[in-house]
Each structure stands twice: as C-alpha cells, then as structure tokens.
Design a protein around this motif. Structure first.
Motif, PDB file in Angstrom:
ATOM      1  N   ILE A 268       0.806  -1.048  -0.093  1.00  0.00           N
ATOM      2  CA  ILE A 268      -0.006  -0.018   0.067  1.00  0.00           C
ATOM      3  C   ILE A 268       0.844   1.180   0.172  1.00  0.00           C
ATOM      4  CG2 ILE A 268      -0.197   0.474   2.506  1.00  0.00           C
ATOM      5  CD1 ILE A 268      -3.298   0.810   2.005  1.00  0.00           C
ATOM      6  N   ARG A 269       0.194   2.220  -0.464  1.00  0.00           N
ATOM      7  CA  ARG A 269       1.009   3.628  -0.521  1.00  0.00           C
ATOM      8  C   ARG A 269       0.317   4.386   0.467  1.00  0.00           C
ATOM      9  NH1 ARG A 269       4.891   5.160  -3.772  1.00  0.00           N
ATOM     10  NH2 ARG A 269       5.520   4.037  -5.649  1.00  0.00           N
ATOM     11  N   PRO A 270       0.806   5.606   1.047  1.00  0.00           N
ATOM     12  CA  PRO A 270       0.224   6.020   2.033  1.00  0.00           C
ATOM     13  C   PRO A 270      -0.928   7.229   1.440  1.00  0.00           C
ATOM     14  CG  PRO A 270       2.200   7.213   1.578  1.00  0.00           C
ATOM     15  CD  PRO A 270       2.370   6.000   0.886  1.00  0.00           C
ATOM     16  N   ASP A 271      -1.062   7.289   0.437  1.00  0.00           N
ATOM     17  CA  ASP A 271      -2.305   8.203  -0.041  1.00  0.00           C
ATOM     18  C   ASP A 271      -3.884   7.129  -0.046  1.00  0.00           C
ATOM     19  OD1 ASP A 271      -1.709   7.860  -3.640  1.00  0.00           O
ATOM     20  OD2 ASP A 271      -1.342   6.302  -2.095  1.00  0.00           O
ATOM     21  N   VAL A 272      -3.766   6.143   0.483  1.00  0.00           N
ATOM     22  CA  VAL A 272      -4.850   5.215   0.684  1.00  0.00           C
ATOM     23  C   VAL A 272      -4.968   4.629   1.911  1.00  0.00           C
ATOM     24  CG1 VAL A 272      -5.222   4.659  -1.947  1.00  0.00           C
ATOM     25  CG2 VAL A 272      -4.054   3.009  -0.381  1.00  0.00           C
ATOM     26  N   SER A 273      -6.373   4.491   2.627  1.00  0.00           N
ATOM     27  CA  SER A 273      -6.367   3.912   3.774  1.00  0.00           C
ATOM     28  C   SER A 273      -6.608   2.593   3.868  1.00  0.00           C
ATOM     29  CB  SER A 273      -7.445   4.923   4.487  1.00  0.00           C
ATOM     30  OG  SER A 273      -8.777   4.648   3.640  1.00  0.00           O
ATOM     31  N   GLU A 274      -6.903   1.977   2.793  1.00  0.00           N
ATOM     32  CA  GLU A 274      -7.020   0.598   2.869  1.00  0.00           C
ATOM     33  C   GLU A 274      -6.857  -0.125   1.450  1.00  0.00           C
ATOM     34  OE1 GLU A 274     -10.547  -1.199   5.340  1.00  0.00           O
ATOM     35  OE2 GLU A 274     -11.239  -1.840   3.296  1.00  0.00           O
ATOM     36  N   LYS A 275      -6.586  -1.482   1.500  1.00  0.00           N
ATOM     37  CA  LYS A 275      -6.245  -1.985   0.130  1.00  0.00           C
ATOM     38  C   LYS A 275      -6.695  -3.380   0.406  1.00  0.00           C
ATOM     39  CE  LYS A 275      -3.206  -2.946  -3.528  1.00  0.00           C
ATOM     40  NZ  LYS A 275      -1.877  -2.523  -4.140  1.00  0.00           N
ATOM     41  N   LYS A 276      -7.491  -3.959  -0.414  1.00  0.00           N
ATOM     42  CA  LYS A 276      -7.822  -5.452  -0.286  1.00  0.00           C
ATOM     43  C   LYS A 276      -7.520  -6.068  -1.335  1.00  0.00           C
ATOM     44  CE  LYS A 276     -12.251  -8.230   1.036  1.00  0.00           C
ATOM     45  NZ  LYS A 276     -13.530  -7.986   1.496  1.00  0.00           N
ATOM     46  N   GLU A 277      -7.131  -7.305  -1.118  1.00  0.00           N
ATOM     47  CA  GLU A 277      -6.839  -8.305  -2.258  1.00  0.00           C
ATOM     48  C   GLU A 277      -7.265  -9.682  -1.705  1.00  0.00           C
ATOM     49  OE1 GLU A 277      -2.931  -6.138  -4.521  1.00  0.00           O
ATOM     50  OE2 GLU A 277      -2.922  -8.039  -3.674  1.00  0.00           O
TER      51      GLU A 277
END
Lengths: 116, 113
Positions: free
Chosen positions: B50-59
């Motif tokens: 993840i990069r800090p410009d998003v709060s959540e990433k799902k895979e």
C-alpha cells in the motif's frame, strides 16, 4: 521463468575464514539487494545495486563485508575473517524499477551461513 | 527513525478466524508499505502493498489498513486457513533511496484446524 537463485544453499565455515555468497537475479532486473536474516529476527538491509553500481552500502555491518556485481547480473557478497555473529541467512532480491513506481522485490531462497 | 515495529511476535488463530498483525513506524519519508509472507526454508514473497495516499487495500482475503496520522498499518487475514501458517513481515521503504526495504521483526502465524 527462473526466479532469483542463490548459492550455496548452505555454508558451514570456521571462524576466521573468508566466504563468498552468490546471487543470480531474475534476467533483466537491474536492481539487486542483499539482506541478512538472523535467527528469529527480521530482515536487515545490507546493500543495494543499480546495475553494477552500489549507491547504498549503508547496511554493511563492517569492513569485513563487501559485495560486487558484474555485467549487471550476478552479485557476490564476500565476508572476510568470518565471526560467529555472522551466522545468519543471507537473502538476495531483485527488481526491475520503473519511473514513479515501486516494483516488487523478488527474493531468492537464501544462503544459510553457520560460522563455527 | 528507520525502525519498523511489528506485533505480535507470534499469533495462533483458529481456522476461519481473523488474523491481525500490526506495525508502526516513525520516519515520515516512508512512502511504500509492503507485507511479505515467508514459509520455512523459503525466501519472503510479496503478499500485498500500500502507499500512504490510501487508507485501505484489499486483495482476496488479505487487507491492509493504513493510518497515516498515527503512523500505523496492519494486515488483516480473513477466514484464516491452515495454509496461511507462515511468518509475516511488514516493511517500509523510504522514497528516493533506491527501494530498499526496512523490515519489522516478523510475526509467526499458526492457524489451527
């Protein structure tokens, strides 16, 4: 396709001897990294190559450690006058950097070094 | 300032449960946060990043939650399976330093059937 390979897979040596560890990165990967993983610990960055140059050697623990890369491919990590505290798994990773992107680092299986 | 602190050191979860691993950092120059999975005798493999410009990433069953203000990020494994038993490492990478990774200390996850 072939992944990152490292040799030898295991190395037992006596204190004071020199050892060479080899890394063959994925073909075409210009970036190469060495890390060290001590028992029960996280991975510790050692050195980074871009092509044959090493712009970041900040993680090498002492002047007994050196590394080189030739032809933009194979890299060798050399430890001179090994000490017992050098015992660890030495991991190599490679990636193909793209401008503005972070590319995945692909790791080899590591070389397990034991210094007696 | 270059450290990444990871907890817990070990985790036991029942099959079907949620596994949660937490990491914290200090260096605001970090701009890339991957999680790696390592099986015994193997090298680590990238799981999700993840990069800090998003709060959540799902895979799939894996989710990273990122709290930039708190300088914390976590990995959630939903519906944990025995095959997920491995050591998990969080990492962080400072921008403009060639992509080197600063790793947490690792979490040994065991999923019981």
């Amino acid at each position: 396709g072939a992944g990152v390979s490292q040799s030898p897979s295991n190395k037992v040596t006596e204190k004071g001897k020199d050892v060479e560890l080899r890394c063959d990165p994925i073909s075409g990967h210009t970036a190469l990294y060495w890390y060290r993983q001590s028992l029960g610990q996280g991975l510790e960055f050692l050195i980074y190559f871009q092509g044959n140059s090493a712009p970041d050697k900040s993680g090498l623990p002492s002047d007994r450690f050196s590394a080189e890369r030739t032809g933009g491919s194979v890299s060798t990590l050399t430890i001179q006058r090994t000490q017992q505290e050098d015992s660890a798994v030495y991991l190599c990773a490679s990636s193909h950097p793209s401008p503005g992107r972070r590319e995945t680092q692909y790791f080899g299986p590591g070389t397990r070094l034991l210094v007696l | 300032q270059q450290q990444v602190k990871q907890s817990p050191q070990s985790l036991i979860v029942q099959k079907g449960g949620i596994s949660i691993i937490n990491c914290a950092y200090e260096n605001t120059a970090f701009d890339y946060f991957p999680w790696y999975q390592q099986f015994p005798g193997k090298g680590p493999a990238l799981l999700i990043a993840i990069r800090p410009d998003v709060s959540e990433k799902k895979e799939g069953r894996f989710t990273i939650s990122f709290n930039k203000s708190a300088k914390q990020f976590s990995l959630h494994i939903m519906d944990s399976q025995p095959g997920d038993s491995a050591t998990y490492f969080c990492a962080a990478s400072p921008g403009n330093q060639g992509g080197k990774l600063i790793f947490g200390q690792g979490t040994e996850l065991s999923v019981k059937p």
